[in-house]
Write an enzyme that holds these catalytic residues in place. Structure first.
Site, short mmCIF file in Angstrom:
data_model
loop_
_atom_site.label_atom_id
_atom_site.label_comp_id
_atom_site.label_asym_id
_atom_site.label_seq_id
_atom_site.Cartn_x
_atom_site.Cartn_y
_atom_site.Cartn_z
N HIS A 8 0.80 -1.24 0.00
CA HIS A 8 0.00 0.00 0.00
C HIS A 8 0.83 1.29 0.00
O HIS A 8 0.27 2.38 -0.05
CB HIS A 8 -0.95 0.03 1.20
CG HIS A 8 -0.25 0.34 2.49
ND1 HIS A 8 0.41 -0.61 3.21
CD2 HIS A 8 -0.08 1.50 3.15
CE1 HIS A 8 0.94 -0.06 4.27
NE2 HIS A 8 0.68 1.23 4.27
C1 UD1 Z 1 -2.09 5.46 5.91
C2 UD1 Z 1 -0.79 5.96 6.51
C3 UD1 Z 1 0.26 4.86 6.41
C4 UD1 Z 1 -0.25 3.55 6.99
C5 UD1 Z 1 -1.54 3.18 6.28
C6 UD1 Z 1 -2.11 1.87 6.78
C7 UD1 Z 1 -0.37 8.37 6.33
C8 UD1 Z 1 0.44 9.40 5.64
N1 UD1 Z 1 -0.28 7.11 5.82
O1 UD1 Z 1 -1.87 5.28 4.52
O2 UD1 Z 1 1.40 5.26 7.12
O3 UD1 Z 1 0.73 2.54 6.81
O4 UD1 Z 1 -2.48 4.24 6.50
O5 UD1 Z 1 -3.29 1.54 6.14
O6 UD1 Z 1 -1.06 8.69 7.26
N2 UD1 Z 1 -9.28 4.54 1.98
C9 UD1 Z 1 -10.49 3.91 1.97
N3 UD1 Z 1 -11.04 3.55 3.17
C10 UD1 Z 1 -10.43 3.79 4.33
C11 UD1 Z 1 -9.17 4.44 4.33
C12 UD1 Z 1 -8.61 4.79 3.15
O7 UD1 Z 1 -11.09 3.67 0.92
O8 UD1 Z 1 -10.97 3.44 5.38
C13 UD1 Z 1 -8.68 4.91 0.69
C14 UD1 Z 1 -9.00 6.33 0.37
O9 UD1 Z 1 -9.42 6.39 -0.94
C15 UD1 Z 1 -7.70 7.08 0.53
C16 UD1 Z 1 -6.66 6.00 0.36
O10 UD1 Z 1 -7.29 4.78 0.74
O11 UD1 Z 1 -7.56 8.11 -0.40
C17 UD1 Z 1 -5.47 6.25 1.21
O12 UD1 Z 1 -5.84 6.43 2.59
P1 UD1 Z 1 -4.94 7.35 3.56
O13 UD1 Z 1 -5.42 7.27 4.94
O14 UD1 Z 1 -4.80 8.68 2.96
O15 UD1 Z 1 -3.51 6.69 3.49
P2 UD1 Z 1 -3.07 5.19 3.51
O16 UD1 Z 1 -2.54 4.86 2.17
O17 UD1 Z 1 -4.13 4.26 4.05
#
Ligand code: UD1
Length: 380
Positions: free
Chosen positions: A220
């Site tokens: 991820h």
């Molecule tokens: C975040 C953390 C990362 C951690 C990871 C674990 C930061 C900078 N990054 O990354 O360190 O290892 O979480 O999962 O804080 N999304 C969903 N549903 C959710 C959450 C996210 O669909 O419940 C999708 C969204 O479209 C979002 C993308 O995943 O744009 C990324 O989510 P985000 O929380 O921004 O960062 P992660 O890649 O999950």
């Protein structure tokens, strides 16, 4: 700061999936000291899908958050700013004696920045880890959070050296071990057998898994999944690996979105790649525990595999958790296909390197932390 509440309130922040297993043992420990310390739990809502959030609270026995800021997704600036805006009034109302943050996600730095400007001490768990790669958003979050923290708890001894190099006072740094491993040891008995997870996720137990075992893949990191060329190359390697060993692939929402947008779906639609939705904590423990090897770009999974003694291949150029390589079962291979395949071959032939469990990864980190909090910040 105004007058202190009694018992004094320790505000703990969770936001994203890897935070939940770090806060769970702290919440349990605080419950044991509830006459002296009260927990106020704030969920920023950075992760909001049921698969990324709900099951973790229930399985880990984390109390319902007192507040959910419901920030959801957005660019880094939007997400961080929204957390800050919504967190400030909560802090003003609750008036905790300290704010406790874990790890390196956007919620960690956002809440820390708000607290420090109000002269509320920050306690940072998992301080001092460094990849020395400022392209990683998490590295920026780590460095900045550590700079403004009052108490810094480390998981491995190398972290202290990183902090001292950045000018952080030695008296603030405490080596306590790893709260993530507290959670792992507390819940290993509840690990869901991989057969059950597969039946639940795919409707049947795929035959290919039975004779040879399987590997697990998690992916991820923005550096691996946001650029379609890099992602395609990695999925290509995974497809070659799957001809040697079936691969179970619980897909993170970020990665799923990229695979869908870039039409790389065919690369994961192969008989020996079992792509499934994100799994719960107990399911993930079960998948890792029985795996022949784990391929990952996650920080937490590098630590969990070391604690479980399962070979881990890290699909990154570096790690901020060097102890998992020096003492544990981790090998950092980057994204070069040949290197990855030869590491897989080596593990399949030899069983991989025999690691040992690092110092203080013994299930008692949370109790060390709360003791030090009581003896330091709270007694001032
Ligand atoms: C975040 C953390 C990362 C951690 C990871 C674990 C930061 C900078 N990054 O990354 O360190 O290892 O979480 O999962 O804080 N999304 C969903 N549903 C959710 C959450 C996210 O669909 O419940 C999708 C969204 O479209 C979002 C993308 O995943 O744009 C990324 O989510 P985000 O929380 O921004 O960062 P992660 O890649 O999950």
């Amino acid at each position: 700061m105004g007058r202190r509440m009694f018992p004094p309130v320790l505000m703990c922040i969770v936001g994203a999936r890897p935070n939940f297993m770090k806060i769970a043992p702290i919440a349990t420990e605080l419950q044991k000291h509830k006459d002296a310390l009260r927990l106020s739990l704030v969920h920023t809502g950075q992760h909001y899908d049921e698969a990324m959030k709900g099951a973790f609270f229930n399985q880990l026995g984390i109390p319902q958050p007192d507040v959910d800021l419901e920030v959801g997704s957005g660019s880094h600036a939007v997400q961080t700013a929204q957390i800050m805006l919504r967190f400030e009034p909560v802090l003003d109302t609750v008036k905790p004696f300290a704010v406790l943050v874990v790890g390196d996600v956007n919620s960690t730095i956002a809440c820390s920045l708000v607290a420090v400007k109000k002269n509320i001490p920050i306690i940072h768990i998992e301080a001092g880890l460094r990849s020395y790669d400022r392209q990683m958003p998490e590295e920026v979050n780590r460095v900045l959070t550590d700079q403004i923290s009052e108490l810094l708890f480390t998981t491995e001894r190398s972290a202290k050296l990183n902090l001292l190099r950045e000018g952080i006072g030695e008296a603030k740094i405490h080596f306590v071990g790893n709260v993530m491993i507290d959670s792992l040891l507390n819940h290993l008995k509840q690990a869901v057998p991989y057969q059950t997870t597969l039946r639940n996720s795919t409707g049947a137990l795929p035959q290919c898994v039975l004779p040879n075992g399987y590997g697990v893949l998690t992916l991820h990191r923005p550096s691996n999944v946001d650029d379609p060329v890099v992602l395609e190359r990695l999925l290509g390697v995974v497809s070659s690996v799957s001809r040697k060993l079936p691969i179970l692939f619980p897909i993170h929402p970020r990665t799923r979105k990229m695979i869908e947008q870039t039409r790389l779906g065919n690369l994961v639609k192969q008989p020996a790649i079992l792509s499934i939705p994100p799994v719960s904590y107990f399911e993930m423990l079960g998948l890792m525990k029985s795996a022949k090897l784990v391929l990952t770009d996650s920080g937490g999974v590098q630590e969990e595999t070391t604690a479980l003694g399962i070979p881990c291949i890290t699909l990154r150029e570096n790690t901020e958790r060097p102890i998992t390589v020096e003492e544990g079962t981790n090998t950092v291979v980057g994204s070069d296909p040949e290197t990855i395949l030869s590491c897989v071959d080596d593990i399949l032939q030899t069983g991989g390197k025999a690691g040992k469990v690092p110092e203080y990864w013994d299930g008692k980190a949370a109790s060390r932390i709360i003791k030090i909090v009581q003896e330091t910040i709270l007694s001032h």
